[in-house]
Design a protein around this motif. Sequence first.
Motif, mmCIF file in Angstrom:
data_model
loop_
_atom_site.group_PDB
_atom_site.id
_atom_site.type_symbol
_atom_site.label_atom_id
_atom_site.label_comp_id
_atom_site.label_asym_id
_atom_site.label_seq_id
_atom_site.Cartn_x
_atom_site.Cartn_y
_atom_site.Cartn_z
ATOM 1 N N GLY A 133 55.429 37.728 43.259
ATOM 2 C CA GLY A 133 56.734 38.386 43.274
ATOM 3 C C GLY A 133 56.861 39.464 44.333
ATOM 4 O O GLY A 133 57.974 39.925 44.610
ATOM 5 N N LEU A 134 55.752 39.870 44.922
ATOM 6 C CA LEU A 134 55.753 40.910 45.958
ATOM 7 C C LEU A 134 55.641 40.338 47.366
ATOM 8 O O LEU A 134 55.599 41.087 48.344
ATOM 9 N N ASP A 177 48.069 36.652 35.360
ATOM 10 C CA ASP A 177 48.904 37.851 35.352
ATOM 11 C C ASP A 177 48.998 38.457 36.752
ATOM 12 O O ASP A 177 50.090 38.833 37.206
ATOM 13 N N MET A 178 47.860 38.559 37.409
ATOM 14 C CA MET A 178 47.856 39.138 38.753
ATOM 15 C C MET A 178 48.591 38.251 39.749
ATOM 16 O O MET A 178 49.358 38.735 40.592
ATOM 17 N N VAL A 179 48.368 36.948 39.677
ATOM 18 C CA VAL A 179 49.026 36.020 40.606
ATOM 19 C C VAL A 179 50.541 36.083 40.445
ATOM 20 O O VAL A 179 51.288 36.118 41.428
ATOM 21 N N ASP A 195 58.848 36.735 55.074
ATOM 22 C CA ASP A 195 58.141 35.954 56.098
ATOM 23 C C ASP A 195 56.878 35.297 55.557
ATOM 24 O O ASP A 195 56.130 34.666 56.304
ATOM 25 N N GLY A 196 56.611 35.452 54.260
ATOM 26 C CA GLY A 196 55.440 34.824 53.661
ATOM 27 C C GLY A 196 54.226 35.718 53.575
ATOM 28 O O GLY A 196 53.237 35.363 52.931
ATOM 29 N N ASP A 247 55.364 49.548 48.325
ATOM 30 C CA ASP A 247 56.189 50.263 49.306
ATOM 31 C C ASP A 247 56.034 49.589 50.667
ATOM 32 O O ASP A 247 55.548 50.194 51.623
ATOM 33 N N PRO A 248 56.430 48.317 50.777
ATOM 34 C CA PRO A 248 56.236 47.590 52.037
ATOM 35 C C PRO A 248 56.980 48.204 53.213
ATOM 36 O O PRO A 248 56.572 48.041 54.358
#
Length: 386
Positions: free
Chosen positions: A271-272, A264-266, A276-277, A285-286
Amino acid sequence: MKDMNLKCLLLILIFSGCSVFSAFSSQSPVKRDSILESANIFKTMQRVADWQLNTWKNKGFNHRKSDWTNGACYTGIFAFGNLKGNEHYLKTLVDIGDELGWNTGHLRFHADDYCVGQTYAQLYSKFKRKKMIAPFILQADSILSQPHDEPLNWKNNIQKREWAWCDALFMGPPSLAYLSTATKDEKYLNTAVKLWWKTTEFLYDPTEKLFFRDESFFTKREKNGQKIFWSRGNGWVLAGLVKVLENMPKNHPDRSKLIQLYKDMVSRVAGLQQADGSWHASLLDPASFPVKEMSGTGFFCYAIAWGLNHGVLEWQQYLPVVEKSWKALVSSVNEDGMLGYVQPIGASPDAVNASRTEVYGVGAFLLAGTQLFEYLRKSKQVNYNY
């Protein structure tokens, strides 16, 4: 007519074979980018590890040798040192352990202060020298004897007694889990699992599938209104989780539940991932912290690559995530081998730049690289002739 049928059959077999070969080849990252070739992965890890060891030798340690910061670094150095031909890295760890008398930090029940215990247990499993785990066994027994019945509210120095912050899930559970493997006594693992679920019940957001750092973040929000989920904090959790799973028997009653939490966490973390990887310091909030951050990225890369190696994740879905994150990590290594873009010690998302490094970032980098290298080894893409 028979000749025609035979030719058709041969053509079908040839094209089927090509399809099988193509499918297998697409699994291998080696053909796509030189950064992902096994020899280059090894050499880059070597450069980063050597920079760290030379820095310790020439400038000394910035933190206590038994500190959690160095403890996290030691885990990566052990992983890299465990590869063929790298025994001298393990000697460095043994020398540090000897200097410390194989003792942990001075706060007996604070997870940060026994993070180093996981490396002691791993070294014991390799070299079988009782002195390497004798002090930690006594400490672990005293940890097991505690009631662990306090609520995990962030007050009254709860962190000195309980795993009340998400970072602790890298520091404490793996140390007890590796000790179970070293001693062949499952009581340490079982306590680690029991306390893992206690922390998870308190800090895990099942809607977001991410961990708050501690109770104080439950009501805080980022500039964009999103909940605050710290990249490195969740990296600590995932890295700690795979270390526990690594020491857990396949028939353990909690294994399937832990694997479901891991998946679930992975899925959420993948998805976040940024274009650039990398992952930025704030997961939701990147834009508020628009620079890549390597400690969170390193631990995520490690944890996801571990899942590929152990057949928990599908390579078609997650190998691209690992490849992209490894490229981001390599892009942050200076010519001299220093890993930059590592967020300083903290408890929440913060700014970072190319000149910032820290030992736990190096540990994450080496853990990630070693898992990717091992994946290639299993795919028979590793060449030790460097």
